[in-house]
Design a protein around this motif. Sequence first.
Motif, mmCIF file in Angstrom:
data_model
loop_
_atom_site.group_PDB
_atom_site.id
_atom_site.type_symbol
_atom_site.label_atom_id
_atom_site.label_comp_id
_atom_site.label_asym_id
_atom_site.label_seq_id
_atom_site.Cartn_x
_atom_site.Cartn_y
_atom_site.Cartn_z
ATOM 1 N N PHE A 199 28.244 21.544 -11.496
ATOM 2 C CA PHE A 199 29.551 21.843 -12.095
ATOM 3 C C PHE A 199 30.506 20.653 -12.080
ATOM 4 C CE2 PHE A 199 27.983 25.681 -9.893
ATOM 5 C CZ PHE A 199 27.516 26.363 -11.012
ATOM 6 N N LEU A 200 29.937 19.452 -12.073
ATOM 7 C CA LEU A 200 30.742 18.233 -12.172
ATOM 8 C C LEU A 200 30.932 17.899 -13.651
ATOM 9 C CD1 LEU A 200 28.867 16.277 -9.375
ATOM 10 C CD2 LEU A 200 31.295 16.872 -9.287
ATOM 11 N N PHE A 201 31.605 18.782 -14.363
ATOM 12 C CA PHE A 201 31.714 18.658 -15.813
ATOM 13 C C PHE A 201 32.433 17.382 -16.229
ATOM 14 C CE2 PHE A 201 31.692 23.400 -15.197
ATOM 15 C CZ PHE A 201 30.390 23.584 -15.618
ATOM 16 N N ASN A 202 33.535 17.070 -15.553
ATOM 17 C CA ASN A 202 34.280 15.865 -15.919
ATOM 18 C C ASN A 202 33.449 14.613 -15.704
ATOM 19 O OD1 ASN A 202 36.570 17.288 -16.647
ATOM 20 N ND2 ASN A 202 37.503 17.153 -14.631
ATOM 21 N N ASP A 203 32.667 14.577 -14.627
ATOM 22 C CA ASP A 203 31.828 13.410 -14.350
ATOM 23 C C ASP A 203 30.689 13.305 -15.358
ATOM 24 O OD1 ASP A 203 32.701 12.115 -11.628
ATOM 25 O OD2 ASP A 203 32.837 14.266 -11.332
ATOM 26 N N ALA A 204 30.117 14.441 -15.744
ATOM 27 C CA ALA A 204 29.052 14.431 -16.746
ATOM 28 C C ALA A 204 29.578 13.914 -18.083
ATOM 29 C CB ALA A 204 28.468 15.834 -16.918
ATOM 30 N N PHE A 231 40.585 22.096 -9.210
ATOM 31 C CA PHE A 231 39.383 21.324 -8.940
ATOM 32 C C PHE A 231 38.898 21.622 -7.531
ATOM 33 C CE2 PHE A 231 42.830 18.598 -7.456
ATOM 34 C CZ PHE A 231 42.360 18.133 -6.227
ATOM 35 N N ILE A 232 37.633 21.285 -7.261
ATOM 36 C CA ILE A 232 37.022 21.445 -5.947
ATOM 37 C C ILE A 232 36.275 20.171 -5.607
ATOM 38 C CG2 ILE A 232 35.298 22.698 -4.570
ATOM 39 C CD1 ILE A 232 35.846 25.153 -6.287
ATOM 40 N N ASP A 249 47.464 21.098 -31.445
ATOM 41 C CA ASP A 249 48.600 22.009 -31.609
ATOM 42 C C ASP A 249 49.329 22.273 -30.297
ATOM 43 O OD1 ASP A 249 47.975 22.277 -34.308
ATOM 44 O OD2 ASP A 249 46.583 23.927 -33.918
ATOM 45 N N LEU A 250 49.061 21.481 -29.274
ATOM 46 C CA LEU A 250 49.681 21.713 -27.981
ATOM 47 C C LEU A 250 51.145 21.282 -27.984
ATOM 48 C CD1 LEU A 250 46.758 20.373 -25.790
ATOM 49 C CD2 LEU A 250 47.348 22.768 -26.193
ATOM 50 N N ASP A 251 51.921 21.912 -27.111
ATOM 51 C CA ASP A 251 53.348 21.615 -26.995
ATOM 52 C C ASP A 251 53.542 20.165 -26.562
ATOM 53 O OD1 ASP A 251 56.032 21.518 -26.538
ATOM 54 O OD2 ASP A 251 56.029 22.964 -24.881
ATOM 55 N N PRO A 252 54.163 19.330 -27.390
ATOM 56 C CA PRO A 252 54.342 17.914 -27.039
ATOM 57 C C PRO A 252 55.319 17.696 -25.898
ATOM 58 C CG PRO A 252 55.534 18.421 -29.047
ATOM 59 C CD PRO A 252 54.725 19.645 -28.721
ATOM 60 N N ASN A 253 56.051 18.744 -25.507
ATOM 61 C CA ASN A 253 56.999 18.620 -24.405
ATOM 62 C C ASN A 253 56.365 18.908 -23.042
ATOM 63 O OD1 ASN A 253 59.328 18.051 -26.059
ATOM 64 N ND2 ASN A 253 59.313 20.212 -26.674
ATOM 65 N N THR A 254 55.101 19.292 -23.047
ATOM 66 C CA THR A 254 54.408 19.631 -21.811
ATOM 67 C C THR A 254 53.444 18.517 -21.418
ATOM 68 O OG1 THR A 254 54.534 22.019 -22.254
ATOM 69 C CG2 THR A 254 52.841 21.283 -20.701
ATOM 70 N N PRO A 255 53.468 18.077 -20.166
ATOM 71 C CA PRO A 255 52.535 17.036 -19.705
ATOM 72 C C PRO A 255 51.161 17.644 -19.410
ATOM 73 C CG PRO A 255 53.947 17.695 -17.897
ATOM 74 C CD PRO A 255 54.432 18.452 -19.109
ATOM 75 N N HIS A 256 50.442 18.003 -20.468
ATOM 76 C CA HIS A 256 49.150 18.665 -20.306
ATOM 77 C C HIS A 256 48.181 17.791 -19.512
ATOM 78 C CE1 HIS A 256 50.150 21.969 -23.005
ATOM 79 N NE2 HIS A 256 50.653 21.083 -23.843
ATOM 80 N N ILE A 257 47.559 18.378 -18.507
ATOM 81 C CA ILE A 257 46.652 17.648 -17.623
ATOM 82 C C ILE A 257 45.346 17.362 -18.344
ATOM 83 C CG2 ILE A 257 45.316 17.792 -15.483
ATOM 84 C CD1 ILE A 257 47.646 19.579 -14.415
ATOM 85 N N ILE A 258 44.886 16.110 -18.229
ATOM 86 C CA ILE A 258 43.618 15.689 -18.815
ATOM 87 C C ILE A 258 42.493 15.815 -17.788
ATOM 88 C CG2 ILE A 258 42.355 13.730 -19.794
ATOM 89 C CD1 ILE A 258 45.038 12.741 -20.928
ATOM 90 N N SER A 259 42.727 15.333 -16.576
ATOM 91 C CA SER A 259 41.723 15.449 -15.527
ATOM 92 C C SER A 259 42.387 15.226 -14.167
ATOM 93 C CB SER A 259 40.606 14.414 -15.753
ATOM 94 O OG SER A 259 41.101 13.104 -15.582
ATOM 95 N N PRO A 260 41.809 15.815 -13.098
ATOM 96 C CA PRO A 260 40.645 16.696 -13.095
ATOM 97 C C PRO A 260 41.033 18.095 -13.564
ATOM 98 C CG PRO A 260 41.511 16.513 -10.882
ATOM 99 C CD PRO A 260 42.327 15.574 -11.742
ATOM 100 N N ARG A 261 40.101 18.780 -14.171
ATOM 101 C CA ARG A 261 40.404 20.101 -14.723
ATOM 102 C C ARG A 261 39.148 20.954 -14.735
ATOM 103 N NH1 ARG A 261 41.527 18.772 -19.669
ATOM 104 N NH2 ARG A 261 39.380 19.187 -20.309
ATOM 105 N N ASN A 262 39.250 22.126 -14.115
ATOM 106 C CA ASN A 262 38.185 23.132 -14.185
ATOM 107 C C ASN A 262 36.826 22.554 -13.843
ATOM 108 O OD1 ASN A 262 40.216 24.838 -15.084
ATOM 109 N ND2 ASN A 262 39.717 24.501 -17.236
ATOM 110 N N SER A 263 36.752 21.813 -12.739
ATOM 111 C CA SER A 263 35.524 21.095 -12.426
ATOM 112 C C SER A 263 35.471 20.754 -10.947
ATOM 113 C CB SER A 263 35.458 19.800 -13.249
ATOM 114 O OG SER A 263 34.280 19.075 -12.983
ATOM 115 N N TYR A 264 34.261 20.655 -10.413
ATOM 116 C CA TYR A 264 34.087 19.989 -9.134
ATOM 117 C C TYR A 264 34.312 18.495 -9.348
ATOM 118 C CZ TYR A 264 32.091 24.027 -6.668
ATOM 119 O OH TYR A 264 31.907 25.236 -6.052
ATOM 120 N N ILE A 265 34.629 17.771 -8.265
ATOM 121 C CA ILE A 265 34.826 16.329 -8.356
ATOM 122 C C ILE A 265 34.038 15.635 -7.257
ATOM 123 C CG2 ILE A 265 37.095 16.541 -9.424
ATOM 124 C CD1 ILE A 265 38.334 15.876 -6.689
ATOM 125 N N LEU A 266 33.703 14.365 -7.468
ATOM 126 C CA LEU A 266 32.939 13.589 -6.500
ATOM 127 C C LEU A 266 33.828 12.855 -5.499
ATOM 128 C CD1 LEU A 266 30.119 12.025 -8.720
ATOM 129 C CD2 LEU A 266 29.811 13.642 -6.827
#
Length: 232
Positions: A179-184, A140-141, A56-73
């Motif tokens: 907290f590497l959620f995206n990597d997990a 991200f961190i 149901d997200l706004d199709p006019n918005t480039p919603h970020i897939i990653s990285p998001r709300n996560s530490y990164i390697l």
Amino acid sequence: MVSLHYSGVKMFGGFLGASLLLFQGVSWTNSFPVFAQSPETRPPECDENGDCPRGDLDPNTPHIISPRNSYILSDRPLIRWYQVEGATRYLVKIQGPNLQWQTETTDPFVTYNGENLVRGEEYSVIVSTHDGEHQDRASFIWLNTEQEQDIQGAIATLSRDLTPQEEALAIAAIYEQHFLFNDAIAVLETHLEELGGTKVIYDELVDLYRQIDLTNKVKFYQEQNSNPNPSI
């Protein structure tokens, strides 16, 4: 309850979020990052077939897939977002301590190639359409050196007797502890794509997506797990 044993490590628990990792000689001193305490609701990532439903997200918005709300390697993260129909280019920014980086691209992805990031600092990534009317923001961190070494050491001690599924679950649990959620998630979804889904893999993905508040992906994997004869 799942109980996996490997050299120097013992993991207990069914869901990764409830699992406990005991590492010999490793001290877990992580503080839960602010952006992970109260994550914003973001669009689901692409499924194993490469489909990226917006729900149901706004199709006019480039919603970020990653990285998001996560530490990164990596200090050179690949930034991905949902393509907006009719958008000819996107403006991508990363902002943080003494950093103001931006670039334009016609693709729905770009790899950060700016100045060196600072480990342990929080950064914001902002993606907007060329007209500037629609944008999305995530955080991200970059993991600090000590934690990265802990991870490398923990993975190195994994038993060679683990099955591919046990290894994927163990590595994902190590990532989640930091907290590497995206990597997990990436580890488990790669395993799913290459070897197929099982009940325990779906359960872990449901739990991980709950932690970062991606309800559409939670529902997706719950539906996958509702197969009357899922693999064990």
